[in-house]
Design an enzyme around this catalytic site. Sequence first.
Site, PDB file in Angstrom:
ATOM      1  N   HIS A   1       0.830  -1.402   0.148  1.00  0.00           N
ATOM      2  CA  HIS A   1       0.107  -0.165   0.153  1.00  0.00           C
ATOM      3  C   HIS A   1       0.977   1.248   0.006  1.00  0.00           C
ATOM      4  CE1 HIS A   1      -2.889  -2.759   2.092  1.00  0.00           C
ATOM      5  NE2 HIS A   1      -3.530  -2.525   0.903  1.00  0.00           N
TER       6      HIS A   1
ATOM      7  N   LYS B   1     -18.163  -6.322   8.184  1.00  0.00           N
ATOM      8  CA  LYS B   1     -16.869  -6.955   7.875  1.00  0.00           C
ATOM      9  C   LYS B   1     -15.987  -6.722   9.123  1.00  0.00           C
ATOM     10  CE  LYS B   1     -13.410  -6.934   4.094  1.00  0.00           C
ATOM     11  NZ  LYS B   1     -12.817  -6.237   3.228  1.00  0.00           N
TER      12      LYS B   1
ATOM     13  N   ARG C   1      -1.536  -5.761  -8.279  1.00  0.00           N
ATOM     14  CA  ARG C   1      -0.363  -6.542  -8.142  1.00  0.00           C
ATOM     15  C   ARG C   1      -0.338  -7.622  -9.142  1.00  0.00           C
ATOM     16  NH1 ARG C   1      -2.676  -7.955  -2.472  1.00  0.00           N
ATOM     17  NH2 ARG C   1      -4.580  -7.601  -3.425  1.00  0.00           N
TER      18      ARG C   1
ATOM     19  N   SER D   1      -2.626  -8.366   2.525  1.00  0.00           N
ATOM     20  CA  SER D   1      -3.011  -8.328   4.202  1.00  0.00           C
ATOM     21  C   SER D   1      -3.526  -9.596   4.622  1.00  0.00           C
ATOM     22  CB  SER D   1      -3.963  -7.198   4.000  1.00  0.00           C
ATOM     23  OG  SER D   1      -3.529  -5.907   3.689  1.00  0.00           O
TER      24      SER D   1
END
Length: 154
Positions: A18, A42, A91, A129
């Site tokens: 990030h 979440k 990515r 993550s």
Amino acid sequence: MKKMAVYPGSFDPFTKGHENIVNKALDLFDEIIIGIGVNTTKSTLFTLEKRIEHIKSLYPNQDRLKVISYSGLTSDFCKQHHSKYIIRGLRNGKDFDYETPISQTNKILAPDIETIYLTSDLEYSYIQSTIIREIHKSGGIIDTFVTNAHILVK
Ligand code: ADP
């Protein structure tokens, strides 16, 4: 007029990947808002307060960057902060496939807002993550993947 961009995400936690994207965005825009999306359904591993404190610690002297949490639509958050751009990091092709329908839907919701994809540098493109959370939950050290990790894990 200042060119603003919002970089939205859950950042649970904010990784060197990030960071790589934010550094590229700072070269392109006058001001970056890191928007931590809060989703009530979440749950996250790191609290919102910890995530904010951690991200702020990475940019102590950067007055062109703000860290703000939000709930609701990212496009509404952008409008509220007069940003016409959403930054997303890619990515690999899987990220592209995931991000494309989101950016296309956002374009319908808010035609004036453009999503900009920035590609991560090779050395950061494996960082996820999700994996870092698993390492941390199992008692592993996450410093290799997260700058100033001590702020998150203290
Ligand atoms: P979200 O929950 O919105 O997917 P994340 O915090 O996982 O939020 O990621 C925010 C953005 O950062 C996404 O665009 C994601 O693709 C990107 N990203 C995540 N990890 C990396 C990385 N290692 N390198 C570059 N971009 C990344």
